[in-house]
Write a protein that holds these residues in place. Structure first.
Motif, PDB file in Angstrom:
ATOM      1  N   UNK A  45      -6.305   6.764  -0.633  1.00 18.92           N
ATOM      2  CA  UNK A  45      -6.067   6.270   0.726  1.00 18.92           C
ATOM      3  C   UNK A  45      -5.182   5.031   0.695  1.00 18.92           C
ATOM      4  N   UNK A  46      -5.387   4.186  -0.315  1.00 17.41           N
ATOM      5  CA  UNK A  46      -4.547   2.996  -0.433  1.00 17.41           C
ATOM      6  C   UNK A  46      -3.084   3.371  -0.583  1.00 17.41           C
ATOM      7  N   UNK A  47      -2.780   4.366  -1.379  1.00 19.38           N
ATOM      8  CA  UNK A  47      -1.391   4.800  -1.561  1.00 19.38           C
ATOM      9  C   UNK A  47      -0.814   5.323  -0.248  1.00 19.38           C
ATOM     10  N   UNK A  48      -1.631   6.026   0.521  1.00 18.58           N
ATOM     11  CA  UNK A  48      -1.173   6.539   1.814  1.00 18.58           C
ATOM     12  C   UNK A  48      -0.909   5.388   2.782  1.00 18.58           C
ATOM     13  N   UNK A  49      -1.822   4.424   2.811  1.00 20.10           N
ATOM     14  CA  UNK A  49      -1.649   3.277   3.713  1.00 20.10           C
ATOM     15  C   UNK A  49      -0.427   2.472   3.311  1.00 20.10           C
ATOM     16  N   UNK A  50      -0.247   2.258   2.026  1.00 20.90           N
ATOM     17  CA  UNK A  50       0.869   1.445   1.544  1.00 20.90           C
ATOM     18  C   UNK A  50       2.206   2.125   1.780  1.00 20.90           C
ATOM     19  N   UNK A  51       2.203   3.442   1.936  1.00 19.26           N
ATOM     20  CA  UNK A  51       3.451   4.172   2.172  1.00 19.26           C
ATOM     21  C   UNK A  51       4.133   3.735   3.465  1.00 19.26           C
ATOM     22  N   UNK A  52       3.431   2.990   4.320  1.00 19.88           N
ATOM     23  CA  UNK A  52       4.073   2.436   5.525  1.00 19.88           C
ATOM     24  C   UNK A  52       5.169   1.453   5.145  1.00 19.88           C
ATOM     25  N   UNK A  53       5.099   0.897   3.926  1.00 25.38           N
ATOM     26  CA  UNK A  53       6.102  -0.051   3.454  1.00 25.38           C
ATOM     27  C   UNK A  53       7.128   0.650   2.566  1.00 25.38           C
ATOM     28  N   UNK A  54       6.655   1.355   1.553  1.00 28.71           N
ATOM     29  CA  UNK A  54       7.516   2.182   0.703  1.00 28.71           C
ATOM     30  C   UNK A  54       6.611   3.052  -0.161  1.00 28.71           C
ATOM     31  N   UNK A  55       7.123   4.176  -0.681  1.00 29.07           N
ATOM     32  CA  UNK A  55       6.294   5.055  -1.508  1.00 29.07           C
ATOM     33  C   UNK A  55       5.765   4.318  -2.732  1.00 29.07           C
ATOM     34  N   UNK A  56       4.513   4.571  -3.050  1.00 27.27           N
ATOM     35  CA  UNK A  56       3.841   3.866  -4.136  1.00 27.27           C
ATOM     36  C   UNK A  56       3.375   4.872  -5.191  1.00 27.27           C
ATOM     37  N   UNK A  57       3.966   4.793  -6.377  1.00 27.77           N
ATOM     38  CA  UNK A  57       3.521   5.652  -7.467  1.00 27.77           C
ATOM     39  C   UNK A  57       2.216   5.100  -8.045  1.00 27.77           C
ATOM     40  N   UNK A  58       1.539   5.909  -8.860  1.00 29.97           N
ATOM     41  CA  UNK A  58       0.289   5.455  -9.465  1.00 29.97           C
ATOM     42  C   UNK A  58       0.539   4.283 -10.418  1.00 29.97           C
ATOM     43  N   UNK A  59       1.659   4.352 -11.157  1.00 29.20           N
ATOM     44  CA  UNK A  59       1.993   3.245 -12.051  1.00 29.20           C
ATOM     45  C   UNK A  59       2.194   1.956 -11.257  1.00 29.20           C
ATOM     46  N   UNK A  60       2.925   2.052 -10.157  1.00 26.75           N
ATOM     47  CA  UNK A  60       3.151   0.875  -9.325  1.00 26.75           C
ATOM     48  C   UNK A  60       1.838   0.373  -8.726  1.00 26.75           C
ATOM     49  N   UNK A  61       0.970   1.306  -8.374  1.00 28.01           N
ATOM     50  CA  UNK A  61      -0.318   0.907  -7.806  1.00 28.01           C
ATOM     51  C   UNK A  61      -1.136   0.106  -8.814  1.00 28.01           C
ATOM     52  N   UNK A  62      -1.087   0.494 -10.085  1.00 26.08           N
ATOM     53  CA  UNK A  62      -1.783  -0.263 -11.128  1.00 26.08           C
ATOM     54  C   UNK A  62      -1.234  -1.687 -11.192  1.00 26.08           C
ATOM     55  N   UNK A  63       0.083  -1.809 -11.122  1.00 26.34           N
ATOM     56  CA  UNK A  63       0.702  -3.139 -11.155  1.00 26.34           C
ATOM     57  C   UNK A  63       0.264  -3.974  -9.962  1.00 26.34           C
ATOM     58  N   UNK A  64       0.152  -3.332  -8.794  1.00 27.01           N
ATOM     59  CA  UNK A  64      -0.339  -4.054  -7.623  1.00 27.01           C
ATOM     60  C   UNK A  64      -1.779  -4.479  -7.820  1.00 27.01           C
ATOM     61  N   UNK A  65      -2.597  -3.599  -8.417  1.00 29.55           N
ATOM     62  CA  UNK A  65      -3.988  -3.942  -8.653  1.00 29.55           C
ATOM     63  C   UNK A  65      -4.123  -5.194  -9.508  1.00 29.55           C
ATOM     64  N   UNK A  66      -3.281  -5.299 -10.525  1.00 33.82           N
ATOM     65  CA  UNK A  66      -3.290  -6.525 -11.343  1.00 33.82           C
ATOM     66  C   UNK A  66      -3.007  -7.753 -10.479  1.00 33.82           C
ATOM     67  N   UNK A  67      -1.969  -7.610  -9.624  1.00 29.33           N
ATOM     68  CA  UNK A  67      -1.580  -8.746  -8.782  1.00 29.33           C
ATOM     69  C   UNK A  67      -2.685  -9.104  -7.795  1.00 29.33           C
TER      70      UNK A  67
END
Length: 267
Positions: free
Chosen positions: A202-224
């Motif tokens: 769901x987080x990836x779907x919600x974040x797609x309002x800004x730009x598409x989010x791959x799983x790798x990118x999502x991991x990087x966001x989780x760190x941040x």
């Protein structure tokens, strides 16, 4: 250059230069009978008289006004043609094109502003939509850091077409998602559980309002989210410890998809 009144007339090349019309166009008009040279040299070369040149000039004018060749032929040769009516109709089409170009220009201005500023909202609109904690400078800082990335390009493209009401809908969706995160953590949902994995998706779907989010990118966001003081404070403001829990459920989902969270990169 010989004058059009010369008995010899003007050659195709001379007419082309004088009227800024290609030789190919003159040959085509000759072939379809729209504008034929009246004279020929003994060697067979076409020559245009002053009368021919006048007709050609009228053709050029009407063509620049947007009339098609068949319509030009009717205007020049058909006495029954309503020339004024034809010109009025063409004027209406020109006005429509001008309106479309103005709209295109306005769209380009918004796209330029979006690329330069990110959010096309006033400071007051941003505060009303994103809450009193929102800093209007964040968009400018994000551009400084990410302005050359494909993700900023996609973000700017979406921002350029988004209304304040649409931004409000995005903000409401994010708020709803964060509320669901806090409720899941309170309920004891563990990383790797189906409910946790569903929230990661769901987080990836919600974040797609800004730009598409791959799983790798999502991991990087989780760190941040967990390590950056600003992000951590935001999520921990929703629920104490939520930033670290959010990162853990993202990492667990990534592992289930064959991604090592420790080596994931932004791509």
């Amino acid at each position: 250059m010989p004058d059009a009144t010369d008995a010899e007339g003007l050659t195709v090349g001379q007419v082309s230069s004088r009227l800024a019309v290609t030789v190919r166009a003159l040959h085509h008009w000759d072939e379809i009978g729209l504008a034929r040279p009246s004279l020929r040299t003994p060697a067979g070369y076409r020559l245009y008289t002053a009368t021919d040149l006048e007709r050609l000039h009228r053709i050029v004018v009407y063509r620049e006004l947007g009339l098609g060749l068949d319509r030009i032929r009717a205007v020049l040769d058909d006495p029954a043609t309503d020339v004024t009516g034809a010109l009025r109709a063409q004027r209406a089409q020109v006005d429509e094109r001008i309106d479309r170009l103005r709209q295109l220009g306005a769209g380009l201005d918004r796209m330029i502003d979006a690329h330069e500023h990110g959010l096309l909202l006033t400071a007051a609109q941003q505060a009303a939509i994103f809450g009193p904690e929102w800093n209007p400078d964040w968009a400018a800082r994000a551009r400084e850091r990410y302005g050359g990335t494909p993700q900023w390009l996609r973000y700017a493209e979406r921002s350029a077409t988004r209304t304040p009401e649409e931004w409000q809908a995005v903000a409401d969706t994010v708020t709803g998602f964060e509320r669901a995160l806090g409720e899941a953590m309170d309920a004891g949902v563990a990383p790797g559980d189906p409910g946790a994995n569903a929230l990661v998706e769901r987080h990836r779907e919600v974040f797609a309002a800004y730009f598409p989010l791959t799983r790798q990118m999502q991991v990087c966001l989780g760190r941040k989210f967990d390590s950056d003081p600003g992000f951590a404070a935001h999520y921990d403001g929703v629920r104490a410890g939520l930033a670290a829990w959010f990162r853990r459920i993202i990492d667990a989902s990534a592992r289930a998809h064959g991604i090592d969270p420790d080596s994931a990169t932004w791509h």
